[in-house]
Design a protein around this motif. Structure first.
Motif, PDB file in Angstrom:
ATOM      1  N   VAL A  17       0.838  -1.204   0.000  1.00  0.00           N
ATOM      2  CA  VAL A  17       0.000   0.000   0.000  1.00  0.00           C
ATOM      3  C   VAL A  17       0.873   1.255   0.000  1.00  0.00           C
ATOM      4  N   THR A  18       1.941   1.245   0.787  1.00  0.00           N
ATOM      5  CA  THR A  18       2.842   2.398   0.824  1.00  0.00           C
ATOM      6  C   THR A  18       3.531   2.593  -0.525  1.00  0.00           C
ATOM      7  N   GLY A  19       3.933   1.476  -1.146  1.00  0.00           N
ATOM      8  CA  GLY A  19       4.575   1.569  -2.461  1.00  0.00           C
ATOM      9  C   GLY A  19       3.643   2.118  -3.519  1.00  0.00           C
ATOM     10  N   VAL A  20       2.385   1.739  -3.470  1.00  0.00           N
ATOM     11  CA  VAL A  20       1.415   2.264  -4.437  1.00  0.00           C
ATOM     12  C   VAL A  20       1.160   3.744  -4.168  1.00  0.00           C
ATOM     13  N   ALA A  21       1.066   4.116  -2.883  1.00  0.00           N
ATOM     14  CA  ALA A  21       0.803   5.520  -2.538  1.00  0.00           C
ATOM     15  C   ALA A  21       1.967   6.422  -2.931  1.00  0.00           C
ATOM     16  N   LEU A  22       3.205   5.924  -2.789  1.00  0.00           N
ATOM     17  CA  LEU A  22       4.385   6.734  -3.110  1.00  0.00           C
ATOM     18  C   LEU A  22       4.902   6.508  -4.524  1.00  0.00           C
ATOM     19  N   ALA A  23       4.275   5.590  -5.266  1.00  0.00           N
ATOM     20  CA  ALA A  23       4.696   5.243  -6.625  1.00  0.00           C
ATOM     21  C   ALA A  23       6.151   4.779  -6.656  1.00  0.00           C
ATOM     22  N   GLN A  24       6.494   3.902  -5.730  1.00  0.00           N
ATOM     23  CA  GLN A  24       7.842   3.332  -5.660  1.00  0.00           C
ATOM     24  C   GLN A  24       7.771   1.860  -6.065  1.00  0.00           C
ATOM     25  N   SER A  25       8.320   1.554  -7.224  1.00  0.00           N
ATOM     26  CA  SER A  25       8.187   0.198  -7.756  1.00  0.00           C
ATOM     27  C   SER A  25       8.933  -0.833  -6.911  1.00  0.00           C
ATOM     28  N   LEU A  26      10.063  -0.462  -6.307  1.00  0.00           N
ATOM     29  CA  LEU A  26      10.804  -1.407  -5.479  1.00  0.00           C
ATOM     30  C   LEU A  26      10.014  -1.750  -4.212  1.00  0.00           C
ATOM     31  N   LEU A  27       9.331  -0.783  -3.652  1.00  0.00           N
ATOM     32  CA  LEU A  27       8.499  -1.022  -2.471  1.00  0.00           C
ATOM     33  C   LEU A  27       7.263  -1.854  -2.837  1.00  0.00           C
ATOM     34  N   ILE A  28       6.732  -1.635  -4.024  1.00  0.00           N
ATOM     35  CA  ILE A  28       5.606  -2.456  -4.489  1.00  0.00           C
ATOM     36  C   ILE A  28       6.056  -3.902  -4.656  1.00  0.00           C
ATOM     37  N   ALA A  29       7.212  -4.104  -5.261  1.00  0.00           N
ATOM     38  CA  ALA A  29       7.731  -5.458  -5.461  1.00  0.00           C
ATOM     39  C   ALA A  29       8.011  -6.144  -4.130  1.00  0.00           C
ATOM     40  N   THR A  30       8.575  -5.402  -3.181  1.00  0.00           N
ATOM     41  CA  THR A  30       8.836  -5.968  -1.853  1.00  0.00           C
ATOM     42  C   THR A  30       7.528  -6.357  -1.166  1.00  0.00           C
ATOM     43  N   GLY A  31       6.533  -5.497  -1.280  1.00  0.00           N
ATOM     44  CA  GLY A  31       5.235  -5.803  -0.687  1.00  0.00           C
ATOM     45  C   GLY A  31       4.593  -7.030  -1.303  1.00  0.00           C
ATOM     46  N   LEU A  32       4.699  -7.178  -2.612  1.00  0.00           N
ATOM     47  CA  LEU A  32       4.134  -8.351  -3.280  1.00  0.00           C
ATOM     48  C   LEU A  32       4.838  -9.635  -2.849  1.00  0.00           C
ATOM     49  N   VAL A  33       6.157  -9.570  -2.743  1.00  0.00           N
ATOM     50  CA  VAL A  33       6.917 -10.752  -2.335  1.00  0.00           C
ATOM     51  C   VAL A  33       6.591 -11.131  -0.890  1.00  0.00           C
ATOM     52  N   LEU A  34       6.574 -10.135   0.008  1.00  0.00           N
ATOM     53  CA  LEU A  34       6.270 -10.427   1.409  1.00  0.00           C
ATOM     54  C   LEU A  34       4.836 -10.931   1.585  1.00  0.00           C
ATOM     55  N   ALA A  35       3.896 -10.358   0.846  1.00  0.00           N
ATOM     56  CA  ALA A  35       2.517 -10.832   0.934  1.00  0.00           C
ATOM     57  C   ALA A  35       2.406 -12.268   0.416  1.00  0.00           C
ATOM     58  N   GLY A  36       3.124 -12.579  -0.630  1.00  0.00           N
ATOM     59  CA  GLY A  36       3.128 -13.946  -1.151  1.00  0.00           C
ATOM     60  C   GLY A  36       3.718 -14.942  -0.168  1.00  0.00           C
ATOM     61  N   ILE A  37       4.801 -14.543   0.493  1.00  0.00           N
ATOM     62  CA  ILE A  37       5.411 -15.414   1.505  1.00  0.00           C
ATOM     63  C   ILE A  37       4.454 -15.603   2.679  1.00  0.00           C
ATOM     64  N   GLY A  38       3.798 -14.525   3.099  1.00  0.00           N
ATOM     65  CA  GLY A  38       2.852 -14.626   4.209  1.00  0.00           C
ATOM     66  C   GLY A  38       1.692 -15.551   3.898  1.00  0.00           C
ATOM     67  N   VAL A  39       1.149 -15.459   2.686  1.00  0.00           N
ATOM     68  CA  VAL A  39       0.055 -16.344   2.287  1.00  0.00           C
ATOM     69  C   VAL A  39       0.543 -17.783   2.232  1.00  0.00           C
ATOM     70  N   GLN A  40       1.751 -18.003   1.757  1.00  0.00           N
ATOM     71  CA  GLN A  40       2.309 -19.353   1.706  1.00  0.00           C
ATOM     72  C   GLN A  40       2.494 -19.918   3.112  1.00  0.00           C
ATOM     73  N   LEU A  41       2.875 -19.085   4.062  1.00  0.00           N
ATOM     74  CA  LEU A  41       3.021 -19.548   5.440  1.00  0.00           C
ATOM     75  C   LEU A  41       1.670 -19.915   6.053  1.00  0.00           C
ATOM     76  N   PHE A  42       0.618 -19.202   5.687  1.00  0.00           N
ATOM     77  CA  PHE A  42      -0.719 -19.550   6.173  1.00  0.00           C
ATOM     78  C   PHE A  42      -1.184 -20.878   5.590  1.00  0.00           C
ATOM     79  N   ASP A  43      -0.774 -21.164   4.372  1.00  0.00           N
ATOM     80  CA  ASP A  43      -1.231 -22.355   3.671  1.00  0.00           C
ATOM     81  C   ASP A  43      -0.269 -23.524   3.837  1.00  0.00           C
ATOM     82  N   ALA A  44       0.707 -23.427   4.750  1.00  0.00           N
ATOM     83  CA  ALA A  44       1.678 -24.503   4.946  1.00  0.00           C
ATOM     84  C   ALA A  44       0.970 -25.747   5.460  1.00  0.00           C
ATOM     85  N   PRO A  45       1.438 -26.933   5.065  1.00  0.00           N
ATOM     86  CA  PRO A  45       0.790 -28.163   5.540  1.00  0.00           C
ATOM     87  C   PRO A  45       0.967 -28.333   7.044  1.00  0.00           C
TER      88      PRO A  45
END
Length: 92
Positions: A46-74
């Motif tokens: 959200v911060t990356g989108v608000a500030l238009a910072q592509s590196l922050l957007i990419a970091t947010g996407l990666v961290l969100a993906g890791i978090g979802v994967q941790l929720f879905d762990a067997p």
């Protein structure tokens, strides 16, 4: 041959307490790390989108993906893997 005065094993089983160890109840997994990872990922996104910072957007996407994967762990890492292929079609 004399008659045995033994009773049915099912009846005898109910009279005595079990001698073996009792199975433990499964513990709930704590998902604190997954929550923090997902929350920080969404915040960075959200911060990356608000500030238009592509590196922050990419970091947010990666961290969100890791978090979802941790929720879905067997829950049981020792469980055998599911067979390959779709369940409605035989493999091969």
């Amino acid at each position: 041959m004399p008659q045995s005065d033994d009773e049915c094993p099912a009846v005898l089983e109910g009279r005595f307490p079990p001698t073996g160890p009792r199975p433990a109840r499964p513990r709930r997994r704590r998902r604190t790390g997954a929550r923090w990872t997902l929350t920080s990922g969404v915040a960075a996104l959200v911060t990356g989108v608000a500030l238009a910072q592509s590196l922050l957007i990419a970091t947010g996407l990666v961290l969100a993906g890791i978090g979802v994967q941790l929720f879905d762990a067997p829950d049981a890492p020792d469980a055998p893997d599911a067979p390959a292929g779709r369940p409605d079609r035989p493999a091969g």
